[in-house]
Design an enzyme around this catalytic site. Structure first.
Site, short mmCIF file in Angstrom:
data_model
loop_
_atom_site.label_atom_id
_atom_site.label_comp_id
_atom_site.label_asym_id
_atom_site.label_seq_id
_atom_site.Cartn_x
_atom_site.Cartn_y
_atom_site.Cartn_z
CE LYS A 9 0.44 1.76 4.35
NZ LYS A 9 0.92 2.99 4.84
N PRO A 94 9.88 -4.15 0.53
CG PRO A 94 10.84 -2.08 0.02
CD PRO A 94 9.85 -3.08 -0.48
CB VAL A 95 11.24 -5.42 6.14
CG1 VAL A 95 10.90 -5.36 7.62
CG2 VAL A 95 10.84 -6.77 5.54
CB ALA A 97 9.36 0.28 3.09
N GLY A 98 7.01 1.50 5.29
CA GLY A 98 5.75 2.25 5.29
C GLY A 98 4.79 1.78 4.22
CB ALA A 100 0.82 -2.05 4.72
N GLY A 101 3.97 -4.00 4.52
CA GLY A 101 4.45 -5.33 4.08
C GLY A 101 3.91 -6.47 4.94
N GLY A 102 4.04 -6.36 6.26
CA GLY A 102 3.57 -7.43 7.15
C GLY A 102 2.05 -7.52 7.13
CB SER A 103 -0.59 -4.89 7.25
OG SER A 103 -0.14 -4.32 8.44
CG ASP A 136 -1.48 0.00 7.90
OD1 ASP A 136 -2.35 0.89 8.01
OD2 ASP A 136 -0.26 0.23 7.84
#
Ligand code: C5P
Length: 287
Positions: A9, A94-95, A97-98, A100-103, A136
């Site tokens: 996102k 990328p982790v 980074a803003g 929402a990679g994990g979300s 998120d």
């Protein structure tokens, strides 16, 4: 084996209100799903246990991974105690980074499991599972272009952003989300995004008016890392972007281009300068 794409996102805008008694902040954000994505594969079993594996070693395999938490909460919502899963995550987002990679990995797990179980939960129930997973996650389940309020769980779908190319650049450092919220509480904001103006520009399909209003209040935090953010924004703008802004709590910055060739040219230069830069397109609603 079930597979699902987990889209990143971007924040077209991000506004933050005062801290709430529960330690969170109310937000007003215009969010956009984009084609930069992680790939998720799920093997369902009857072990009653969920764990994750990833191509990146430091991605947790237990409940600390939102994807594992999401699967547990989904099975709980079905009242299925014997279901278990092995979740394989191939990270491209990328982790720190803003984006929402994990979300978004968690959101992909929620959508994929619901498909596997024949849409056992309604879209509203899916969003409830998402809300219990993390702030998120509801937007990442929904996708497309949306207004997110509250902690991010109050969602209103908006008209899709007009065709464009995003150039997303992440400098090598990451920024801690709780740390940036704390720093924001200590300052008086100079200005706020024109969220209503962005919504009416989306309704009119007017990309230039959207790009003119890109705004993230976290950029106002006095932190020397914001100098790099400003520098990347300037490079995107001088390369032909219609607008540029940091996403979430950073450190990724993106520009919006109408000319894809200009976007690719800037992207390859920024990749050399900062280590990570990709082009992406908008992605529509997922549920
Ligand atoms: O939702 P997530 O766990 O990523 O948030 C991490 C931290 O960021 C929270 O513990 C809180 O300190 C801060 N946060 C906030 N308001 C939000 C979202 C996050 O204060 N709406």
């Amino acid at each position: 084996m079930i597979t699902e794409k987990a889209c990143a996102k971007l924040n077209i805008s991000l506004d933050v209100s005062k801290p709430r008694p529960d330690g969170y902040h109310d937000m007003i954000m215009v969010m956009q799903a984009v084609s930069l994505c992680d790939d998720i594969e799920i093997e369902i079993n009857s072990s009653g246990k969920v764990f994750a594996k990833s191509n990146l070693k430091y991605i947790p395999s237990d409940e600390k991974n939102l994807a594992v938490k999401a699967a547990g909460l989904y099975f709980e919502a079905l009242d299925n105690r014997s279901a278990g899963a092995v979740i394989s995550i191939r990270k491209a987002i990328p982790v720190g980074a803003g984006m929402a990679g994990g979300s978004t990995d968690a959101a992909a797990v929620i959508r994929a499991l619901n498909r596997y179980y024949g849409n056992a939960l309604s879209p509203e129930e899916l969003l409830k599972v998402a809300e219990r997973t993390g702030s998120d996650v509801p937007f990442c389940v929904l996708g497309g272009t949306a207004l997110a309020e509250g902690r991010g769980e109050i969602l209103t779908s908006l008209p899709e952003i007009p065709e464009c190319t995003f150039v997303i650049c992440k400098p090598e450092f990451s920024i801690s989300t709780p740390e940036l919220f704390k720093a924001l509480d200590r300052i008086k904001l100079r200005s706020h995004p024109d969220t209503a103006g962005i919504i009416s520009a989306l309704e009119n399909g007017d990309l230039k008016q959207i790009c003119r209003r890109l705004y993230n209040v976290f950029e106002d935090v006095p932190d020397r890392r914001m100098r790099t953010v400003t520098e990347i924004k300037q490079k995107l703008l001088s390369g032909g972007a219609e607008g540029a802004v940091m996403t979430g709590t950073g450190s990724a910055v993106f520009g919006i281009f109408t000319d894809a060739e200009e976007a690719y040219a800037v992207c390859s230069q920024l990749e050399k300068d900062y280590g990570f830069c990709v082009c992406a397109e908008p992605v529509g609603k997922q549920i």
